[in-house]
Write an enzyme that holds these catalytic residues in place. Structure first.
Site, PDB file in Angstrom:
ATOM      1  N   GLY A 119      -2.912  16.796   5.080  1.00  0.00           N
ATOM      2  CA  GLY A 119      -1.723  17.377   4.459  1.00  0.00           C
ATOM      3  C   GLY A 119      -1.273  18.585   5.233  1.00  0.00           C
ATOM      4  O   GLY A 119      -2.043  19.136   6.033  1.00  0.00           O
ATOM      5  N   CYS A 173      -9.006  15.649   7.738  1.00  0.00           N
ATOM      6  CA  CYS A 173      -8.213  16.837   8.062  1.00  0.00           C
ATOM      7  C   CYS A 173      -8.144  17.795   6.867  1.00  0.00           C
ATOM      8  O   CYS A 173      -9.168  18.340   6.482  1.00  0.00           O
ATOM      9  CB  CYS A 173      -6.830  16.400   8.556  1.00  0.00           C
ATOM     10  SG  CYS A 173      -5.984  17.691   9.449  1.00  0.00           S
ATOM     11  N   TYR A 174      -6.980  17.965   6.246  1.00  0.00           N
ATOM     12  CA  TYR A 174      -6.907  18.854   5.078  1.00  0.00           C
ATOM     13  C   TYR A 174      -7.894  18.408   4.003  1.00  0.00           C
ATOM     14  O   TYR A 174      -8.522  19.233   3.327  1.00  0.00           O
ATOM     15  CB  TYR A 174      -5.486  18.874   4.503  1.00  0.00           C
ATOM     16  CG  TYR A 174      -5.365  19.687   3.223  1.00  0.00           C
ATOM     17  CD1 TYR A 174      -5.075  21.042   3.256  1.00  0.00           C
ATOM     18  CD2 TYR A 174      -5.551  19.088   1.973  1.00  0.00           C
ATOM     19  CE1 TYR A 174      -4.980  21.791   2.096  1.00  0.00           C
ATOM     20  CE2 TYR A 174      -5.459  19.818   0.801  1.00  0.00           C
ATOM     21  CZ  TYR A 174      -5.170  21.170   0.866  1.00  0.00           C
ATOM     22  OH  TYR A 174      -5.088  21.893  -0.293  1.00  0.00           O
ATOM     23  N   HIS A 226      -7.654  12.328  12.874  1.00  0.00           N
ATOM     24  CA  HIS A 226      -7.060  11.259  12.060  1.00  0.00           C
ATOM     25  C   HIS A 226      -7.518   9.873  12.512  1.00  0.00           C
ATOM     26  O   HIS A 226      -7.015   9.349  13.508  1.00  0.00           O
ATOM     27  CB  HIS A 226      -5.526  11.344  12.131  1.00  0.00           C
ATOM     28  CG  HIS A 226      -4.995  12.534  11.401  1.00  0.00           C
ATOM     29  ND1 HIS A 226      -4.680  12.500  10.064  1.00  0.00           N
ATOM     30  CD2 HIS A 226      -4.774  13.803  11.805  1.00  0.00           C
ATOM     31  CE1 HIS A 226      -4.274  13.688   9.678  1.00  0.00           C
ATOM     32  NE2 HIS A 226      -4.314  14.510  10.712  1.00  0.00           N
ATOM     33  N   GLU A 276      -6.855   7.126  11.170  1.00  0.00           N
ATOM     34  CA  GLU A 276      -5.873   6.097  10.797  1.00  0.00           C
ATOM     35  C   GLU A 276      -4.798   5.860  11.861  1.00  0.00           C
ATOM     36  O   GLU A 276      -4.114   4.847  11.833  1.00  0.00           O
ATOM     37  CB  GLU A 276      -5.215   6.446   9.447  1.00  0.00           C
ATOM     38  CG  GLU A 276      -4.300   7.673   9.435  1.00  0.00           C
ATOM     39  CD  GLU A 276      -5.027   8.994   9.267  1.00  0.00           C
ATOM     40  OE1 GLU A 276      -6.247   9.053   9.530  1.00  0.00           O
ATOM     41  OE2 GLU A 276      -4.390   9.993   8.898  1.00  0.00           O
ATOM     42  N   GLY A 285      19.034 -12.304  -2.220  1.00  0.00           N
ATOM     43  CA  GLY A 285      18.757 -13.252  -1.136  1.00  0.00           C
ATOM     44  C   GLY A 285      17.886 -12.620  -0.060  1.00  0.00           C
ATOM     45  O   GLY A 285      17.399 -13.300   0.821  1.00  0.00           O
ATOM     46  N   VAL A 338      14.446 -10.412   1.308  1.00  0.00           N
ATOM     47  CA  VAL A 338      13.029 -10.746   1.113  1.00  0.00           C
ATOM     48  C   VAL A 338      12.497 -10.225  -0.226  1.00  0.00           C
ATOM     49  O   VAL A 338      11.881 -10.969  -0.996  1.00  0.00           O
ATOM     50  CB  VAL A 338      12.156 -10.141   2.245  1.00  0.00           C
ATOM     51  CG1 VAL A 338      10.720 -10.586   2.117  1.00  0.00           C
ATOM     52  CG2 VAL A 338      12.706 -10.515   3.596  1.00  0.00           C
TER      53      VAL A 338
END
Ligand code: XMP
Length: 509
Positions: A51, A78-79, A165, A167, A220, A222
């Site tokens: 964050g 991290c945070y 991080h 991710e 119409g 997705v």
């Protein structure tokens, strides 16, 4: 399931994506979630996200410290790590220098979350504060040149922390670290699949709705298409879909929707032929934002009228997706809540006292596509290029007249045919034609002409936030130009848009 506490990092949705890619269900919740709500979710583990705040700054987000007494593994990123350290008796120090970007991670203990990770590997840092002193029970497991505590663990309590991080793709072995956390540490099962989702969602919809009626605005696209098929599976004829023809659809679009949903899928579909009303209101309007507002407002009016014709409707279904939900409730705000406002049926539930059913609200876009496939929807719908709510109205620069609409529709159909024939449709994020408000001189036969210019736009993109103009093969461009100029009366010049986003946008208006 894994619970992700949202401390406001721009990468939160990425954490969730990574967890789900491992077939583990997860949910992102705000830090003020109560302990009772957490217990009800019965998570196998918790991830505290990064964050932008500094842990000691005023208003820094905090989650109930009792999470550390739940007896389940917790990973702080991290945070999230700094919050964990501060909560458990360690010390976080503010630093003057921000550390941002690539760093070499030196792994000291290839165990736990770092099991099987290379001794020297690349990680991605983005932090100001760092760890000054660890709480009792924690040991350092990895460092970088500037960060003495890049990774830490207290294996006894099952607490892990990463200052970088895992991710983001720039952390080369981040995926492996998250998988270690999910499977070795939290002992999660790979149970999240669209099959299991359908089973639960159908039950949930039936429970929420009972034997009441539900209406859904089917576009119409997705999201609304998948929502319709899922709801149809759950409640069949209690679902009433409303398709509004706003007069600025593609050639044949209304027919395609009826064919697919009514004839093939036997979905209860009502059709509001409102093109004339929309075009009347759009007459003389050239400002793009005015066009959008008029179309948005008129859509609600028309939908409202259709809904009122159906007796005893109690629920309004919407194809809201997870990113919309997270961003609209995030304390740090997100642009998408504002951007999306014009294609939601805003205002309707309040006025008609309708309760919302949002069966896709915990899914990401790619999961919605998988779900659509699992539910038997054709690739044509599942992989459809996005089409804006205001439709062709924002692809006719300047005033919308029946003649100009007809020109654009014809050109758009040719473009669609050619792009499909060359198998480019699914490779492109969007491909479309734009009718310009200027004329140019040409020559046809022996005649001098003074006609419209048509622009072709084709882009590649992952999420529409950024986009590159697509280098369409020359023979495709040549054929497009040739066919459009020959077959569409009123066009004597075709140009190709070679601008990327940013600084341009995908649409021209
Ligand atoms: P821009 O033009 O902002 O478009 O780069 C990004 C994506 O959003 C679509 N778009 C819209 N969709 N209503 C919509 O439903 C709108 O008013 C609208 N404007 C742009 C655009 O087609 C692209 O996919």
């Amino acid at each position: 399931m894994i619970l992700i506490i949202d401390f406001g990092s721009q990468y939160n949705q990425l954490i969730a994506r990574r967890v789900r890619e491992n077939h583990v269900y997860c949910q992102i919740e705000p830090p003020d979630i109560s302990m009772d709500a957490i217990r009800e979710l019965r998570p196998e583990g918790i991830i505290l996200s990064g964050g932008p705040a500094s842990i000691y700054s005023k208003g820094a987000p905090r989650v109930d410290k009792d999470i550390f007494k739940l007896g389940i593994p917790i990973l702080g990123i991290c945070y999230g790590l700094q919050y964990m350290v501060d909560s458990l008796g360690g010390k976080v120090i503010g630093s003057q220098k921000r550390e941002y970007g690539f760093a070499e991670l030196l792994v000291q203990k290839q165990k736990g979350i770092l099991k099987g990770i290379t001794k020297k590997t690349q990680c991605w840092m983005s932090h100001g504060d760092s760890i000054g002193a660890l709480p009792p029970g924690f040991v350092v497991t990895a460092v970088t040149a500037n960060t003495p505590v890049a990774a830490t663990e207290d294996t006894k309590r099952g607490f892990y922390g990463l200052q970088f991080h895992p991710e983001v793709v720039h952390t080369r072995e981040g995926k492996k670290m998250l998988a270690n956390f999910l499977f070795d540490i939290c002992r999660c099962q790979k149970s999240w699949s669209m099959k299991s989702f359908i089973h639960h969602a159908v039950e949930e919809i039936r429970q929420q709705v009972g034997d009441e009626k539900v209406i859904l605005g089917l576009s119409g696209g997705v999201d609304s298409s998948v929502a319709a098929v899922l709801l149809n599976k759950a409640i069949g004829k209690q679902l009433i879909c409303v398709f509004v023809d706003n007069g600025v659809l593609r050639e044949g679009e209304a027919g395609r929707v009826i064919e697919m949903f009514k004839k093939n899928l036997h979905i209860n579909l009502r059709f509001a032929r409102a093109g004339k009303i929309f075009l009347r209101k759009l007459k003389g309007v050239t400002d793009p934002e005015k066009k959008r507002k008029i179309i948005g407002r008129t859509f609600i009016e028309v939908f409202d009228q259709e809904a009122l014709k159906i007796k005893g409707v109690k629920f309004l279904a919407q194809g809201t997706l997870y990113p919309d939900l997270i961003e609209s409730r995030s304390a740090f705000g997100g642009p998408s809540a504002v951007i999306k406002s014009h294609h939601n049926v805003g205002g309707l539930p309040k006025k008609m006292n309708l309760k919302l059913v949002e069966p896709l609200k915990h899914l990401f876009k790619d999961e919605v596509r998988l779900l659509g496939k699992e539910l038997g929807l054709a690739d044509d719908v599942v992989w459809r290029q996005p089409f804006p709510g205001p439709g062709l109205a924002i692809r006719i620069i300047g005033e919308i007249t029946p003649e100009r609409l007809s020109i654009l529709r014809k050109a758009d159909t040719i473009l669609w045919e050619e792009i499909r024939a060359k198998k480019l449709y699914y490779k492109l994020w969007q491909s479309f034609a734009v009718l310009l408000p200027i004329k140019s001189v040409g020559i046809m036969g022996d005649q001098r002409t003074y006609e419209n210019i048509l622009a072709i736009r084709a882009v590649t993109s992952d999420d529409a936030m950024t986009a590159d103009w697509a280098p369409l093969p020359h023979d495709v461009l040549a054929r497009l130009s040739n066919r459009i100029i020959n077959e569409v009366r009123g066009v004597n010049r075709v140009v190709y848009d070679i601008s990327s986003k940013p600084p341009s946008t995908i649409e021209w208006e």
